[in-house]
Write a protein that holds these residues in place. Structure first.
Motif, mmCIF file in Angstrom:
data_model
loop_
_atom_site.group_PDB
_atom_site.id
_atom_site.type_symbol
_atom_site.label_atom_id
_atom_site.label_comp_id
_atom_site.label_asym_id
_atom_site.label_seq_id
_atom_site.Cartn_x
_atom_site.Cartn_y
_atom_site.Cartn_z
ATOM 1 N N GLN A 180 24.884 27.119 102.574
ATOM 2 C CA GLN A 180 25.533 27.549 101.345
ATOM 3 C C GLN A 180 26.563 26.541 100.853
ATOM 4 O O GLN A 180 27.368 26.844 99.973
ATOM 5 N N ARG A 181 26.558 25.361 101.427
ATOM 6 C CA ARG A 181 27.452 24.301 100.986
ATOM 7 C C ARG A 181 26.657 23.306 100.141
ATOM 8 O O ARG A 181 25.575 22.898 100.523
ATOM 9 N N GLY A 182 27.197 22.944 98.986
ATOM 10 C CA GLY A 182 26.473 21.994 98.162
ATOM 11 C C GLY A 182 27.228 21.654 96.892
ATOM 12 O O GLY A 182 28.167 22.359 96.475
ATOM 13 N N ALA A 183 26.840 20.566 96.250
ATOM 14 C CA ALA A 183 27.480 20.107 95.013
ATOM 15 C C ALA A 183 27.378 21.179 93.936
ATOM 16 O O ALA A 183 26.348 21.832 93.781
ATOM 17 N N GLY A 184 28.458 21.347 93.209
ATOM 18 C CA GLY A 184 28.469 22.291 92.102
ATOM 19 C C GLY A 184 28.649 23.741 92.492
ATOM 20 O O GLY A 184 28.634 24.625 91.625
ATOM 21 N N ASN A 185 28.841 24.020 93.786
ATOM 22 C CA ASN A 185 28.981 25.413 94.208
ATOM 23 C C ASN A 185 30.360 25.962 93.846
ATOM 24 O O ASN A 185 31.334 25.222 93.690
ATOM 25 N N MET A 186 30.411 27.291 93.748
ATOM 26 C CA MET A 186 31.623 27.966 93.298
ATOM 27 C C MET A 186 31.944 29.150 94.207
ATOM 28 O O MET A 186 31.038 29.857 94.653
ATOM 29 N N LEU A 187 33.236 29.353 94.447
ATOM 30 C CA LEU A 187 33.705 30.538 95.149
ATOM 31 C C LEU A 187 34.332 31.478 94.119
ATOM 32 O O LEU A 187 35.135 31.050 93.287
ATOM 33 N N VAL A 188 33.959 32.752 94.188
ATOM 34 C CA VAL A 188 34.413 33.725 93.192
ATOM 35 C C VAL A 188 35.345 34.746 93.826
ATOM 36 O O VAL A 188 35.046 35.307 94.886
ATOM 37 N N PHE A 189 36.478 34.985 93.153
ATOM 38 C CA PHE A 189 37.461 35.974 93.576
ATOM 39 C C PHE A 189 37.607 36.973 92.420
ATOM 40 O O PHE A 189 38.371 36.724 91.480
ATOM 41 N N PRO A 190 36.857 38.073 92.457
ATOM 42 C CA PRO A 190 36.874 39.009 91.331
ATOM 43 C C PRO A 190 38.166 39.826 91.282
ATOM 44 O O PRO A 190 38.748 40.157 92.315
ATOM 45 N N TYR A 191 38.594 40.151 90.072
ATOM 46 C CA TYR A 191 39.800 40.963 89.917
ATOM 47 C C TYR A 191 39.627 41.936 88.753
ATOM 48 O O TYR A 191 38.851 41.706 87.815
ATOM 49 N N ALA A 192 40.349 43.031 88.805
ATOM 50 C CA ALA A 192 40.239 44.092 87.803
ATOM 51 C C ALA A 192 41.040 43.747 86.554
ATOM 52 O O ALA A 192 42.115 43.144 86.632
ATOM 53 N N GLU A 193 40.485 44.128 85.417
ATOM 54 C CA GLU A 193 41.172 44.028 84.139
ATOM 55 C C GLU A 193 41.298 45.460 83.604
ATOM 56 O O GLU A 193 40.453 45.942 82.843
ATOM 57 N N PRO A 194 42.335 46.198 84.031
ATOM 58 C CA PRO A 194 42.400 47.642 83.794
ATOM 59 C C PRO A 194 42.479 48.053 82.328
ATOM 60 O O PRO A 194 42.185 49.198 81.988
ATOM 61 N N LYS A 195 42.856 47.136 81.441
ATOM 62 C CA LYS A 195 42.962 47.488 80.024
ATOM 63 C C LYS A 195 41.606 47.465 79.317
ATOM 64 O O LYS A 195 41.515 47.828 78.144
ATOM 65 N N ARG A 196 40.571 47.029 80.020
ATOM 66 C CA ARG A 196 39.230 46.926 79.427
ATOM 67 C C ARG A 196 38.253 47.777 80.206
ATOM 68 O O ARG A 196 38.453 48.066 81.383
ATOM 69 N N HIS A 197 37.172 48.175 79.553
ATOM 70 C CA HIS A 197 36.219 49.104 80.140
ATOM 71 C C HIS A 197 35.058 48.375 80.807
ATOM 72 O O HIS A 197 34.562 47.367 80.311
ATOM 73 N N GLY A 198 34.629 48.909 81.957
ATOM 74 C CA GLY A 198 33.461 48.365 82.652
ATOM 75 C C GLY A 198 32.613 49.480 83.227
ATOM 76 O O GLY A 198 33.027 50.646 83.282
ATOM 77 N N ASN A 199 31.417 49.135 83.657
ATOM 78 C CA ASN A 199 30.500 50.067 84.297
ATOM 79 C C ASN A 199 30.263 49.598 85.729
ATOM 80 O O ASN A 199 29.603 48.572 85.951
ATOM 81 N N ARG A 200 30.829 50.345 86.682
ATOM 82 C CA ARG A 200 30.667 49.991 88.089
ATOM 83 C C ARG A 200 29.353 50.571 88.596
ATOM 84 O O ARG A 200 29.095 51.769 88.478
ATOM 85 N N ILE A 201 28.527 49.700 89.187
ATOM 86 C CA ILE A 201 27.216 50.126 89.672
ATOM 87 C C ILE A 201 27.173 49.898 91.181
ATOM 88 O O ILE A 201 27.131 48.762 91.660
ATOM 89 N N GLU A 202 27.216 50.997 91.926
ATOM 90 C CA GLU A 202 27.205 50.920 93.384
ATOM 91 C C GLU A 202 25.778 51.061 93.902
ATOM 92 O O GLU A 202 25.026 51.941 93.473
ATOM 93 N N ILE A 203 25.427 50.190 94.832
ATOM 94 C CA ILE A 203 24.110 50.261 95.465
ATOM 95 C C ILE A 203 24.206 51.252 96.616
ATOM 96 O O ILE A 203 24.818 50.979 97.653
ATOM 97 N N LYS A 204 23.599 52.422 96.459
ATOM 98 C CA LYS A 204 23.653 53.454 97.492
ATOM 99 C C LYS A 204 22.580 53.245 98.555
ATOM 100 O O LYS A 204 22.793 53.536 99.726
ATOM 101 N N ALA A 205 21.431 52.751 98.127
ATOM 102 C CA ALA A 205 20.347 52.464 99.069
ATOM 103 C C ALA A 205 19.467 51.374 98.478
ATOM 104 O O ALA A 205 19.132 51.415 97.286
ATOM 105 N N ALA A 206 19.123 50.383 99.296
ATOM 106 C CA ALA A 206 18.280 49.285 98.830
ATOM 107 C C ALA A 206 16.823 49.733 98.716
ATOM 108 O O ALA A 206 16.425 50.767 99.264
ATOM 109 N N SER A 207 16.045 48.960 98.002
ATOM 110 C CA SER A 207 14.621 49.252 97.832
ATOM 111 C C SER A 207 13.820 48.554 98.925
ATOM 112 O O SER A 207 14.001 47.351 99.152
ATOM 113 N N LYS A 208 12.949 49.285 99.582
ATOM 114 C CA LYS A 208 12.094 48.678 100.600
ATOM 115 C C LYS A 208 10.893 47.976 99.984
ATOM 116 O O LYS A 208 10.541 46.868 100.371
#
Length: 440
Positions: A180-208
């Motif tokens: 997972q190491r390579g040129a152009g790679n990015m590390l992401v640190f997500p953060y909440a923006e509470p003043k704006r609306h989003g749709n949280r989608i939780e994966i309850k069970a994966a598809s076999k």
């Protein structure tokens, strides 16, 4: 006998007329053939692609140009895949110019890629009307690689995400698998923006078994996806978060068992997921919009992965454009690459400051508007990049005949997109440029 005589009397002049027509026809035939040959063969059989924003996403001018020149265009594949409305060339935007360039290169073994035209007017977002684009043409090239969320969940703010990155970076880098190491790679640190609306989608069970699933996102057309079989919950989340859900929509991996889809401004739009027969189980709930604090690796290869000096929180547009050009030229060495300079009129036709007493537009006042100055700065930058990499510049705005004097015939007020008459002018201008070799 009378019939024969009548024929004999009339056949001589008739034959003479036919012979004259035949001679003229033979004289005209090479000229006609030459004209047909010129129009049909100018780009006959060449595979033509546009790496654009909405000015190339579902617009008619590409097919018109293909019909005029004989080149091959794939409108369904080019739309919302190689050209994508609402996108820009930001380094972390996976459906932006850089990400779509990778999608295009992936087609090189199955489809002809002989001509690429590049344009993105949305990159004016990175332009200051007075000083231009931050950085310079001497910035190091950078091309987008992979993107990976490295937190166990959302940070409460951008400041918290940045602090977490600085505190844990060394540990994160050392723990990153070599694959997972390579040129152009990015590390992401997500953060909440509470003043704006989003749709949280939780994966309850994966598809076999995998299968078709469908996202109903706001007012956008349905987004249909084919879910691969056998992925874990984590892999499913990462895969879904990497997909595109429409112009203006973002999908961010939250780092837990969920990802968040939201619109670029708060319209309280809802997301509904139809998992069909796939066996995937998800739960959609309201939540805050999620933004990304991104840390970029600038090393040329994986060897400098753990060096802090190879990491930065900012990549300039100059670096992105240079990385884009070097990536395309390395992977498509026989492809002709052009930067497309469109006509650009996006302003309110009723702005009093721009109108003369007779109702015409004041050209000098228009030139001084902030949007026009930003466009001039960006287009100058794009020309500089094209010249640095020996690419042609297609001055469509110069040759299409659309001016401030007739802009109402080809544009609507406050809309950067053209009327059908305007797109027709583009295709005609392109034909003229290619038939006469007028690219710069």
């Amino acid at each position: 006998m009378e019939l024969m005589k009548l024929t004999e009397k009339t056949s001589a002049p008739l034959y003479t007329m036919k012979r004259s027509m035949l001679v003229v026809g033979f004289l005209l035939l090479p000229l006609m053939a030459c004209q047909l040959h010129a129009q049909e063969k100018i780009l006959q059989g060449k595979g033509f692609w546009t790496l654009f924003d909405s000015l190339g996403d579902g617009t008619p001018w590409q097919q018109q140009f293909a019909d005029m020149t004989g080149c091959i265009f794939y409108p369904k594949l080019n739309r919302r895949h190689i050209s994508y409305g609402g996108s820009d060339s930001a380094p972390a935007t996976m459906n932006g110019t850089l990400g779509r360039a990778k999608l295009l290169v992936a087609l090189k073994d199955s489809l002809p890629i002989d001509i690429i035209m590049i344009s993105n007017t949305n990159d004016m977002n990175f332009t200051d009307p007075d000083t231009g684009v931050e950085g310079s043409i001497d910035d190091e090239p950078w091309m987008q690689g992979c993107k990976r969320t490295v937190t166990p969940g959302l940070m409460e703010s951008k400041e918290a995400a940045k602090a977490y990155c600085q505190k844990n970076l060394r540990k994160i880098l050392k723990a990153t698998p070599k694959s997972q190491r390579g040129a152009g790679n990015m590390l992401v640190f997500p953060y909440a923006e509470p003043k704006r609306h989003g749709n949280r989608i939780e994966i309850k069970a994966a598809s076999k078994q995998g299968g078709e699933i469908c996202f109903h996102v706001g007012r956008s057309p349905r987004v249909n996806l084919t879910l691969p079989a056998g992925m874990s919950v984590k892999e499913t989340r990462e895969w879904l978060a990497s997909k595109f859900y429409g112009a203006g929509w973002s999908a961010v991996d939250n780092g837990d068992n969920s990802f968040t889809i939201s619109y670029y401004y708060d319209k309280n739009n809802k997301v509904r997921v139809d998992t069909k027969e796939s066996g995937l189980q998800v739960e959609v709930t309201d939540g805050p919009r999620v933004e990304e604090y991104v840390y970029y690796y600038t090393g040329k290869d994986a060897s400098g992965w753990t060096k802090n000096s190879n990491w930065t929180e900012k990549i300039s547009l100059w670096s992105c454009y240079k990385g884009l050009m070097e990536y395309l030229q390395a992977n498509l060495p026989n492809t002709q690459i052009y930067w497309f300079m469109p006509s650009y009129f996006n302003f309110d036709f009723d702005t009093p400051e721009l109108l003369r007493a007779d109702g015409s537009f004041d050209e000098e006042a228009f030139k001084k508007t902030e949007r026009n100055r930003k466009w001039m700065q960006l287009s100058a930058m794009q020309r500089a990049i094209a010249h640095r990499y020996n690419c042609g510049v297609l001055e469509v705005g110069k040759y299409c005949g659309i001016t401030l004097g007739n802009v109402r015939d080809y544009y609507n007020s406050k809309d950067p997109h053209l009327k059908k008459e305007g797109y027709a002018q583009w295709s005609k201008a392109l034909y003229e440029i290619f038939s006469q070799g007028k690219w710069e």
